[in-house]
Design a protein around this motif. Structure first.
Motif, PDB file in Angstrom:
ATOM      1  N   GLN A   1       0.859  -1.255  -0.069  1.00  0.00           N
ATOM      2  CA  GLN A   1       0.016   0.041  -0.105  1.00  0.00           C
ATOM      3  C   GLN A   1       0.879   1.170  -0.010  1.00  0.00           C
ATOM      4  N   HIS A   2       2.031   1.237   0.591  1.00  0.00           N
ATOM      5  CA  HIS A   2       2.896   2.325   0.576  1.00  0.00           C
ATOM      6  C   HIS A   2       3.908   2.380  -0.715  1.00  0.00           C
ATOM      7  N   LEU A   3       4.237   0.905  -1.175  1.00  0.00           N
ATOM      8  CA  LEU A   3       5.262   0.981  -2.345  1.00  0.00           C
ATOM      9  C   LEU A   3       4.463   1.706  -3.565  1.00  0.00           C
ATOM     10  N   THR A   4       3.270   1.147  -3.733  1.00  0.00           N
ATOM     11  CA  THR A   4       2.709   1.655  -4.745  1.00  0.00           C
ATOM     12  C   THR A   4       2.716   3.129  -4.963  1.00  0.00           C
ATOM     13  N   ARG A   5       2.755   4.080  -3.722  1.00  0.00           N
ATOM     14  CA  ARG A   5       2.820   5.386  -4.125  1.00  0.00           C
ATOM     15  C   ARG A   5       3.994   6.004  -4.267  1.00  0.00           C
ATOM     16  N   TRP A   6       5.151   5.122  -4.089  1.00  0.00           N
ATOM     17  CA  TRP A   6       6.541   5.969  -4.230  1.00  0.00           C
ATOM     18  C   TRP A   6       7.500   5.120  -5.301  1.00  0.00           C
ATOM     19  N   TYR A   7       7.246   3.778  -5.163  1.00  0.00           N
ATOM     20  CA  TYR A   7       8.520   2.874  -6.065  1.00  0.00           C
ATOM     21  C   TYR A   7       8.749   3.279  -7.262  1.00  0.00           C
ATOM     22  N   GLY A   8       9.768   3.589  -7.884  1.00  0.00           N
ATOM     23  CA  GLY A   8       9.948   3.982  -9.312  1.00  0.00           C
ATOM     24  C   GLY A   8      10.290   5.572  -9.575  1.00  0.00           C
ATOM     25  N   PRO A   9      10.977   5.703 -10.507  1.00  0.00           N
ATOM     26  CA  PRO A   9      11.378   7.133 -10.798  1.00  0.00           C
ATOM     27  C   PRO A   9       9.972   8.164 -11.080  1.00  0.00           C
ATOM     28  N   HIS A  10      10.295   9.172 -10.981  1.00  0.00           N
ATOM     29  CA  HIS A  10       9.092  10.256 -11.518  1.00  0.00           C
ATOM     30  C   HIS A  10       8.879   9.631 -12.906  1.00  0.00           C
ATOM     31  N   GLY A  11       7.682   9.836 -13.406  1.00  0.00           N
ATOM     32  CA  GLY A  11       7.312   9.420 -14.644  1.00  0.00           C
ATOM     33  C   GLY A  11       7.021   7.937 -14.939  1.00  0.00           C
ATOM     34  N   PHE A  12       6.864   7.204 -13.803  1.00  0.00           N
ATOM     35  CA  PHE A  12       6.480   5.899 -13.679  1.00  0.00           C
ATOM     36  C   PHE A  12       5.436   5.609 -12.640  1.00  0.00           C
ATOM     37  N   THR A  13       4.598   4.665 -12.822  1.00  0.00           N
ATOM     38  CA  THR A  13       3.632   4.114 -11.736  1.00  0.00           C
ATOM     39  C   THR A  13       4.123   2.821 -11.652  1.00  0.00           C
ATOM     40  N   THR A  14       3.720   2.105 -10.481  1.00  0.00           N
ATOM     41  CA  THR A  14       3.760   0.881  -9.881  1.00  0.00           C
ATOM     42  C   THR A  14       2.477   0.619  -9.456  1.00  0.00           C
TER      43      THR A  14
ATOM     44  N   ALA B   1      25.230   0.449 -16.003  1.00  0.00           N
ATOM     45  CA  ALA B   1      23.984  -0.021 -15.265  1.00  0.00           C
ATOM     46  C   ALA B   1      23.981   0.642 -14.005  1.00  0.00           C
ATOM     47  N   ARG B   2      25.292   0.882 -13.259  1.00  0.00           N
ATOM     48  CA  ARG B   2      25.199   1.533 -12.012  1.00  0.00           C
ATOM     49  C   ARG B   2      24.846   3.037 -12.148  1.00  0.00           C
ATOM     50  N   GLU B   3      25.338   3.792 -13.063  1.00  0.00           N
ATOM     51  CA  GLU B   3      24.789   4.901 -13.338  1.00  0.00           C
ATOM     52  C   GLU B   3      23.313   5.143 -13.388  1.00  0.00           C
ATOM     53  N   ASN B   4      22.620   4.259 -14.332  1.00  0.00           N
ATOM     54  CA  ASN B   4      21.322   4.379 -14.504  1.00  0.00           C
ATOM     55  C   ASN B   4      20.366   3.950 -13.340  1.00  0.00           C
ATOM     56  N   VAL B   5      20.730   2.983 -12.676  1.00  0.00           N
ATOM     57  CA  VAL B   5      20.058   2.544 -11.342  1.00  0.00           C
ATOM     58  C   VAL B   5      20.395   3.633 -10.306  1.00  0.00           C
ATOM     59  N   HIS B   6      21.318   4.097 -10.040  1.00  0.00           N
ATOM     60  CA  HIS B   6      21.585   5.171  -9.266  1.00  0.00           C
ATOM     61  C   HIS B   6      20.531   6.460  -9.350  1.00  0.00           C
ATOM     62  N   ASP B   7      20.324   6.775 -10.820  1.00  0.00           N
ATOM     63  CA  ASP B   7      19.599   7.902 -11.049  1.00  0.00           C
ATOM     64  C   ASP B   7      18.075   7.516 -10.902  1.00  0.00           C
ATOM     65  N   GLY B   8      17.844   6.179 -10.984  1.00  0.00           N
ATOM     66  CA  GLY B   8      16.437   5.984 -10.927  1.00  0.00           C
ATOM     67  C   GLY B   8      16.086   6.017  -9.316  1.00  0.00           C
ATOM     68  N   TRP B   9      16.906   5.177  -8.482  1.00  0.00           N
ATOM     69  CA  TRP B   9      16.675   5.264  -7.100  1.00  0.00           C
ATOM     70  C   TRP B   9      16.642   6.657  -6.703  1.00  0.00           C
ATOM     71  N   SER B  10      17.529   7.599  -7.165  1.00  0.00           N
ATOM     72  CA  SER B  10      17.445   8.957  -6.258  1.00  0.00           C
ATOM     73  C   SER B  10      16.319   9.731  -6.895  1.00  0.00           C
ATOM     74  N   SER B  11      15.527   9.353  -8.087  1.00  0.00           N
ATOM     75  CA  SER B  11      14.307  10.091  -8.325  1.00  0.00           C
ATOM     76  C   SER B  11      13.104   9.280  -7.516  1.00  0.00           C
ATOM     77  N   ALA B  12      13.313   8.044  -7.434  1.00  0.00           N
ATOM     78  CA  ALA B  12      12.187   7.293  -6.458  1.00  0.00           C
ATOM     79  C   ALA B  12      12.486   7.908  -5.217  1.00  0.00           C
ATOM     80  N   PHE B  13      13.417   8.264  -4.345  1.00  0.00           N
ATOM     81  CA  PHE B  13      13.759   8.472  -3.230  1.00  0.00           C
ATOM     82  C   PHE B  13      13.201   9.981  -3.054  1.00  0.00           C
ATOM     83  N   ASP B  14      13.033  10.733  -4.144  1.00  0.00           N
ATOM     84  CA  ASP B  14      12.312  12.294  -4.164  1.00  0.00           C
ATOM     85  C   ASP B  14      10.912  11.882  -3.827  1.00  0.00           C
ATOM     86  N   ARG B  15      10.188  10.844  -4.560  1.00  0.00           N
ATOM     87  CA  ARG B  15       9.106  10.395  -4.239  1.00  0.00           C
ATOM     88  C   ARG B  15       8.846   9.665  -3.065  1.00  0.00           C
ATOM     89  N   LEU B  16       9.431   8.844  -2.475  1.00  0.00           N
ATOM     90  CA  LEU B  16       9.568   8.595  -1.205  1.00  0.00           C
ATOM     91  C   LEU B  16       9.507   9.515  -0.034  1.00  0.00           C
TER      92      LEU B  16
END
Length: 153
Positions: free
Chosen positions: A28-41, A125-140
């Motif tokens: 119920q919480h993960l659906t609200r923030w998991y993934g970078p901006h521009g994505f829904t889960t 891969a490391r850079e792409n994943v880092h950027d994705g998490w960083s955006s997701a943590f803005d949502r978190l």
């Protein structure tokens, strides 16, 4: 031989540690923030059997195209509400990395998060994943600060 690459991201939240831990483990919480901006889960794509050996999965959907990016893995260590260790496969990838989330109670309803991910075989891969998490943590951050509001863009 390929070098393993890793990264660490730290964040502070104006939210209690128990809420931040639930944001990592409750669909119920993960659906609200998991993934970078521009994505829904979507909620129905998330499962979390939060115990050592338990499996988790979540499918991020790119809002612009509907393209799906399934992720998932297994929980290795659970120490609520302070530590989570789990495996993670990047969307569409075969490589598995290990994520460690440490949550520290700072008092006054504040929490520090140290997120560490290791096991990348390429710098790209490391850079792409880092950027994705960083955006997701803005949502978190938005979610745990304002849990009643929808943080999707």
């Amino acid at each position: 031989m390929t070098a393993t690459r890793e990264f660490t991201i730290t964040r502070e939240f104006a939210a209690p540690r128990e809420l931040v831990f639930r944001a990592w483990t409750d669909p119920q919480h993960l659906t609200r923030w998991y993934g970078p901006h521009g994505f829904t889960t979507p909620l129905d794509s998330i499962s979390a059997d939060v115990r050592p050996g338990g499996m988790w999965r979540a499918t991020m959907v790119l809002d612009a195209t509907g393209q799906e990016f399934p992720t998932g893995g297994f929980y290795l260590e659970i120490r609520a509400p302070e530590r989570l260790v789990f495996t993670w496969r990047e969307p569409g990838g075969d490589a598995e990395s290990v994520i460690t989330v440490e949550l520290t109670d700072l008092g006054d309803g504040r929490t520090a998060m140290t997120f560490h991910q290791a096991g990348f075989t390429t710098e790209e891969a490391r850079e792409n994943v880092h950027d994705g998490w960083s955006s997701a943590f803005d949502r978190l951050t938005e979610h745990v600060t304002h849990p009643e509001e929808d943080t999707r863009e």
